[in-house]
Design an enzyme around this catalytic site. Structure first.
Site, PDB file in Angstrom:
ATOM      1  N   GLU A   1       0.814  -1.213   0.000  1.00  0.00           N
ATOM      2  CA  GLU A   1       0.000   0.000   0.000  1.00  0.00           C
ATOM      3  C   GLU A   1       0.851   1.269   0.000  1.00  0.00           C
ATOM      4  O   GLU A   1       0.532   2.250  -0.684  1.00  0.00           O
ATOM      5  CB  GLU A   1      -0.958   0.015   1.197  1.00  0.00           C
ATOM      6  CG  GLU A   1      -2.096  -0.993   1.105  1.00  0.00           C
ATOM      7  CD  GLU A   1      -1.705  -2.403   1.537  1.00  0.00           C
ATOM      8  OE1 GLU A   1      -0.554  -2.609   1.974  1.00  0.00           O
ATOM      9  OE2 GLU A   1      -2.550  -3.308   1.453  1.00  0.00           O
TER      10      GLU A   1
ATOM     11  N   HIS B   1     -11.151  -4.118   8.464  1.00  0.00           N
ATOM     12  CA  HIS B   1     -11.911  -3.792   7.256  1.00  0.00           C
ATOM     13  C   HIS B   1     -13.057  -2.824   7.564  1.00  0.00           C
ATOM     14  O   HIS B   1     -13.933  -2.639   6.739  1.00  0.00           O
ATOM     15  CB  HIS B   1     -12.504  -5.066   6.630  1.00  0.00           C
ATOM     16  CG  HIS B   1     -11.494  -5.974   6.009  1.00  0.00           C
ATOM     17  ND1 HIS B   1     -10.491  -6.579   6.723  1.00  0.00           N
ATOM     18  CD2 HIS B   1     -11.319  -6.374   4.720  1.00  0.00           C
ATOM     19  CE1 HIS B   1      -9.751  -7.327   5.906  1.00  0.00           C
ATOM     20  NE2 HIS B   1     -10.233  -7.212   4.684  1.00  0.00           N
TER      21      HIS B   1
END
Lengths: 326, 370
Positions: A60, A129
């Site tokens: 990321e 999440h």
């Protein structure tokens, strides 16, 4: 006019802008052949090819850093981070580099990039999440933080974000991805950034919110209407830099303010709104500003998450406290 | 025995000019041109003169904390001369020699190190990135810039300079991995100056070489004598040619030694011995070039004296331009945050204006070095 979901509106906006502007590229993990884990980039690879729809290695920080390098070299990258819980490793790149590049080079270099990431709880996802990190980004100078709440706003604001000459963190409310459908014309017309959207007018209380919580807040406004109270619902939409004027003007009319946010309370963006309303709107206020937020706990896993996300009942109760204060 | 070796690696080390100024092997063509060597030697002397002046300015309160380049002039002259003006350079805070060769003015360098953002608005290489202070973060920027160049099918190259400490960071691996995966036109130039502030090379990694870290990303990687101007230039020429011709990325580990403190705020005597530094001085990069040029009759004491005088004058002129530059207005901190000024920030800017008494502006203008 076709009725589409929020995630389809995202896909439509990306496709529309990639067709219009050859400098726009879409990058991220699984955004190519797979079309993104939520399918927000479905079909783009076949249409625009692997040079512009880029499946990246799994890193990321690299995705954010590469987007910075691409943007400085003249591309307009849209970078997807699969979930906002994985976006924390991009914060160094966003805070130290993307948000500062224009400033530290005195305008010589700019980062016209969008970092998209699904946000918030409510889809029974695994750990990490369900985060709501908007305040962390909103604390950062030099970037925009945009958080749409409906298919129409998602389409128009994403177009605006891609065209914006500065870095934009584009947070997408995961639990609204497929919850509601709206008529969205694929007309390539952007909506304005840095401005609130007044979704419902009212005179008794201002309900100020953004992102996924707009859904529950509108339901709370319906409940309040049934009780005879007219609630004004303001979708902040762009959290950085944000449009305080619209909030203050609303509070000046209603005299009461409830700020609703899914994120944890302490040092959250709801606190910024509450402080600014207290600082600039005290004489309009007939009651203390109320915050309805997630708790200062870790976002719980699936079995408890619905107890964490502010409910319609909690919003209505806060509105009652504001309205009935004496 | 069922296991089989499926991959092997080897790291080549290259040197052309040893510490005594003697050729150790057949030289590449460019190095046989004495005029070109003289020109590069002149750059190295200018770098050292500038560097000493920057330290002197800091010591007398006229410059902020400064990171010297002493001992790394061969790497910087090699990189600076090998790159083309439309290539892209991404750098650490210890690359001022390359910056000078690429057209950043000495005045801009002084401005930057005085704590003035205008020093990153380079008048010369407009596409070069500003100094990256956060270690190795720019390795991923470099991959992004190189991706853009490759996508447009341009024949430009990107050079990403970093240090030995940076090779321990994730961003370095992530940038290298991306460069390898997409075969990007990117050269990673690792200046291994043996020290990451107080941490010596041996404590940084168990890897025998830093170059071999590139092998893991599938990148042609090698080690060179970074104090040998010829070796740096030759390796850079090869790596840049590979990048420009679509051959993908390279990694060069250039062995050198940080002869200075980490910065002017550091005292290296706390963590390394005077003997070690004295020994490293024997391999410093300028003397060997001078020895070689003198032996070839291309340089002498008189030319050296003239050069020193020229360099001193150039530095003095830059210092004057720097100290003559008016202080930035406090309001400048509200400029260039966004393409257009957010109306919501107007009240904060007014707050700053109100907190800034007018006489302060005037005093600053009269006394630019405060």
């Amino acid at each position: 006019m076709p009725q589409i979901t929020l995630v389809e509106a995202i896909n439509q906006a990306i496709a529309s802008e990639m067709a219009r502007d050859p400098e726009v590229v879409m990058m991220g993990q699984d955004v190519g052949r797979d079309g993104g884990v939520f399918r927000s980039t479905a079909g783009l690879l076949d249409r625009f090819g692997p040079g512009r729809v880029i499946d990246t290695p799994l890193a990321e920080g690299m995705i954010a850093g590469m987007a910075i390098g691409m943007a400085i070299e003249g591309l307009k990258p849209i970078a997807e981070i699969q979930f906002s819980g994985f976006a924390y490793t991009t914060i160094d790149q966003i805070l130290n580099h993307a948000g500062r590049m224009r400033y530290r080079t005195r305008g010589r270099m700019t980062c016209p990039m969008v970092l998209r990431t699904p946000c918030g709880a409510g889809i029974h996802a695994p750990e990490h999440h369900s985060e709501s990190p908007e305040a962390m980004f909103a604390h950062t100078p030099g970037i925009r933080v945009v958080y749409p709440s409906s298919p129409r706003l998602a389409y128009g604001l994403l177009l605006a974000a891609i065209r914006d000459p500065d870095p934009v963190i584009f947070l997408e409310p995961t639990r609204l991805y497929r919850l509601i459908k709206e008529d969205v014309e694929d007309d390539g017309i952007a909506l304005p950034l840095d401005t609130c959207f007044t979704l419902r007018e009212g005179t008794d209380v201002s309900l100020v919110t953004w992102g996924g919580m707009v859904h529950e807040t509108l339901q709370a406004a319906d409940r309040l209407a049934d009780e005879g109270y007219a609630a004004e619902v303001i979708d902040v939409a762009t959290l950085k830099p944000y449009d305080l004027e619209t909030v203050l003007a609303s509070v000046a009319r209603t005299g009461r303010c409830v700020v609703i946010s899914e994120a944890a309370r302490t040092a959250g963006f709801a606190s910024e709104i509450a402080a600014a309303v207290a600082e600039h709107g005290l004489l309009s206020l007939m009651s203390p500003v109320q915050r309805v937020t997630g708790y200062d706990t870790v976002v719980p896993l699936a079995r408890l998450e619905k107890h964490y996300i502010p409910s319609v009942e909690r919003i209505v109760a806060a509105a009652h406290r504001a309205i009935e204060f004496s | 025995m069922l296991s089989t070796a499926v991959a092997r690696f080897e790291i080549q080390y290259t040197q052309f000019l040893d510490e005594h100024g003697r050729a150790t092997r057949e030289w590449p063509d460019f190095a046989k041109d004495l005029d070109q060597l003289v020109d590069l030697y002149r750059w190295m002397v200018l770098m050292r003169t500038y560097d000493a002046k920057a330290i002197a300015l800091q010591r007398t309160g006229q410059l902020g904390t400064y990171a010297p380049i002493l001992g790394q002039e061969a790497i910087q002259a090699g990189v600076g001369s090998a790159m083309k003006s439309d290539d892209v350079f991404l750098m650490t805070y210890r690359e001022q020699g390359v910056q000078l060769m690429r057209g950043v003015t000495m005045t801009e360098l002084f401005l930057y190190w005085s704590g003035d953002e205008r020093g990153s608005d380079f008048s010369g290489p407009r596409r070069d990135f500003p100094i990256c202070i956060t270690i190795a973060a720019h390795c991923t920027h470099a991959a992004g810039a190189a991706y853009a160049i490759k996508l447009r099918r341009e024949s430009r190259a990107v050079v990403c300079a970093l240090g030995d400490g940076a090779t321990s960071k994730g961003d370095f691996y992530e940038g290298m991995n991306a460069a390898g995966a997409w075969q990007l036109p990117l050269v990673f130039l690792v200046t291994n100056n043996q020290w990451a502030i107080s941490v010596p090379r041996k404590a940084q990694s168990a890897a025998e070489t830093l170059a071999q870290k590139g092998i893991a990303a599938g990148i042609p990687s090698e080690q060179i004598d970074g104090n040998d101007l010829i070796a740096v230039r030759e390796a850079m020429d090869r790596a840049l040619a590979r990048a420009r011709s679509g051959g993908g990325p390279s990694l060069i580990e250039a062995l050198s030694y940080r002869l200075s403190d980490h910065t002017t705020a550091d005292d290296a005597s706390r963590y390394r011995s005077a003997d070690e530094v004295a020994d490293a001085w024997k391999r410093e990069p300028l003397m060997r070039v001078r020895t070689y040029l003198v032996a070839k009759g291309a340089w002498d004491k008189a030319r050296e004296e003239v050069l020193q005088k020229e360099c001193n004058q150039r530095v003095q002129t830059a210092v004057k331009a720097y100290t003559d530059t008016p202080m930035p207005e406090p309001r400048a901190m509200f400029e260039h945050l966004y393409a257009s000024f957010p109306p919501g920030l107007e009240s904060q800017r007014a707050e700053l204006d109100a907190a800034t008494p007018e006489p302060a502006h005037a005093a600053a203008d009269e006394n630019p070095d405060i």
